[in-house]
Scaffold this motif. Structure first.
Motif, short mmCIF file in Angstrom:
data_model
loop_
_atom_site.label_atom_id
_atom_site.label_comp_id
_atom_site.label_asym_id
_atom_site.label_seq_id
_atom_site.Cartn_x
_atom_site.Cartn_y
_atom_site.Cartn_z
N UNK A 273 0.86 -1.19 0.00
CA UNK A 273 0.00 0.00 0.00
C UNK A 273 0.90 1.24 0.00
N UNK A 274 1.14 1.85 -1.15
CA UNK A 274 2.09 2.96 -1.24
C UNK A 274 1.56 4.24 -0.63
N UNK A 275 2.48 5.07 -0.19
CA UNK A 275 2.11 6.41 0.27
C UNK A 275 2.04 7.34 -0.93
N UNK A 276 1.50 8.53 -0.70
CA UNK A 276 1.35 9.49 -1.79
C UNK A 276 2.69 10.16 -2.10
N UNK A 277 2.94 10.38 -3.36
CA UNK A 277 4.17 11.07 -3.75
C UNK A 277 4.19 12.47 -3.13
#
Length: 281
Positions: A273-277
Motif C-alpha cells: 500500500x504505497x504512500x502518496x508522492x
C-alpha cells in the motif's frame, strides 16, 4: 487423501497390493487401509490399461523426470552400490525399496492424471464429477510455476475461469455466490503477487498484467448485473468493487515507482500500500 498415505507402513502395503494385482504372490495379511489402497491400485491399473489419448509435450516430460529423480534421491531409491557388502543387506531392504518405489508410483500416477485426466476436466463446471480434478490441476500449475509473476498471472487466469463458470450458474444462488467468492480470492492473490513484485523491483512492468486483466474482467463482471435476483446483483457489485480497488492500487503503485518512493512497508490483501508522492500532498 490424507497426508500420510505413503508413510512407510502404508507404502509397503501398497507395494504388496500392486505386486498381487500384477500377478505376484499373495500376501496373507490385511491392514485397515486396504480399502483405500485397493482403490488406488485400481486407479493405477486403469491408467495403465486406458492410456489417455493426450499428447504430452516435452516440457512436461522434462519436468516429470526431474520430479521423479528428485523424489528418488530424497527417498533413497537408487541403483544398489556395487560392493561386496551389497549381498549382505538385510531382507528388510527389499521391502523398503518396494515401499519407496510405491511412493514413486504415486507421484507418477498423479503426474499421468495431471497430463491426461485433467485435459478431460478442462471444461468441467461446478457440480460436475470432474470439477474437483479441474481445481486440483490448477493447484498443481501453481505449485510448478517458476516465479511469483507466473503465479500471479495464473491466479488472474483462474479468476477469469471462475467468471466463466459463474455465468453458467443461473438458478443456484448459493453456487453463484460461492463461485464469485473463489473468483475474488483468485483476484486478490494474483494482484497481491504482481503488485509485490512491482514494488520490490521498483518496476511497473508486472502491473501491465493487472491492468490487462482488470480491463476485460470489469466488462465481463458487469455483464452479470443483468441477473434478476437482487442478492445476485448485490454480490456482483462486491466483485466489481474489488476490481475497482485493485485498479486504484495498481495506479498508486505506478505513481509511487515513478516518483522514486521506496517499496511500501504496509501491505494488505492487494499487496503493498504505497504512500502518496510528495508533490501530490
Amino acid at each position: 487423501m490424507d497426508s500420510d498415505l505413503f508413510s512407510r507402513r502404508r507404502a509397503e502395503r501398497f507395494a504388496q497390493l500392486l505386486d498381487e494385482a500384477n500377478g505376484g504372490r499373495r500376501h496373507h495379511v490385511r491392514s485397515r487401509s486396504d480399502d483405500e489402497l485397493t482403490a488406488l491400485v485400481a486407479v493405477s491399473r486403469r491408467l495403465t490399461a486406458d492410456r489417455p489419448d493426450v499428447e504430452v509435450d516435452g516440457e512436461f516430460r522434462t519436468g516429470l523426470r526431474a520430479m521423479l529423480v528428485a523424489t528418488a534421491e530424497r527417498e533413497g531409491v537408487a541403483a544398489p552400490a556395487k560392493t561386496g557388502r551389497s549381498s549382505l543387506l538385510p531382507a528388510m531392504t527389499g521391502r523398503r525399496a518396494r515401499a519407496r518405489g510405491a511412493i514413486l508410483v504415486g507421484v507418477a500416477a498423479g503426474a499421468v492424471a495431471l497430463s491426461g485426466i485433467s485435459a478431460a476436466s478442462e471444461n468441467a463446471l461446478p457440480g460436475d464429477a470432474l470439477y474437483g480434478m479441474k481445481r486440483s490441476t490448477e493447484r498443481a500449475q501453481l505449485a510448478l510455476a517458476s516465479s511469483d509473476i507466473s503465479r500471479g498471472q495464473l491466479f488472474l487466469d483462474f479468476a477469469r475461469t471462475r467468471l466463466d463458470e459463474a455465468a453458467t450458474v443461473r438458478d443456484d444462488r448459493l453456487g453463484f455466490s460461492a463461485v464469485l467468492d473463489d473468483m475474488d480470492a483468485d483476484t486478490r492473490q494474483g494482484v497481491r503477487l504482481l503488485t509485490t513484485v512491482a514494488a520490490q523491483r521498483s518496476d511497473p512492468a508486472a502491473l501491465d498484467a493487472v491492468d490487462t486483466f482488470l480491463g476485460g474482467q470489469r466488462r465481463a463482471v458487469s455483464g452479470l448485473l443483468d441477473r434478476s435476483d437482487h442478492a445476485d446483483r448485490d454480490r456482483t457489485r462486491r466483485s466489481l468493487a474489488l476490481l475497482d480497488a485493485a485498479g486504484r492500487r495498481a495506479d498508486a503503485l505506478r505513481e509511487a515507482i515513478a516518483c522514486g518512493l521506496p517499496a511500501p512497508a504496509a501491505s494488505d490483501a492487494l499487496g503493498p500500500a504505497p504512500t502518496t508522492c510528495p508533490g501530490d500532498r
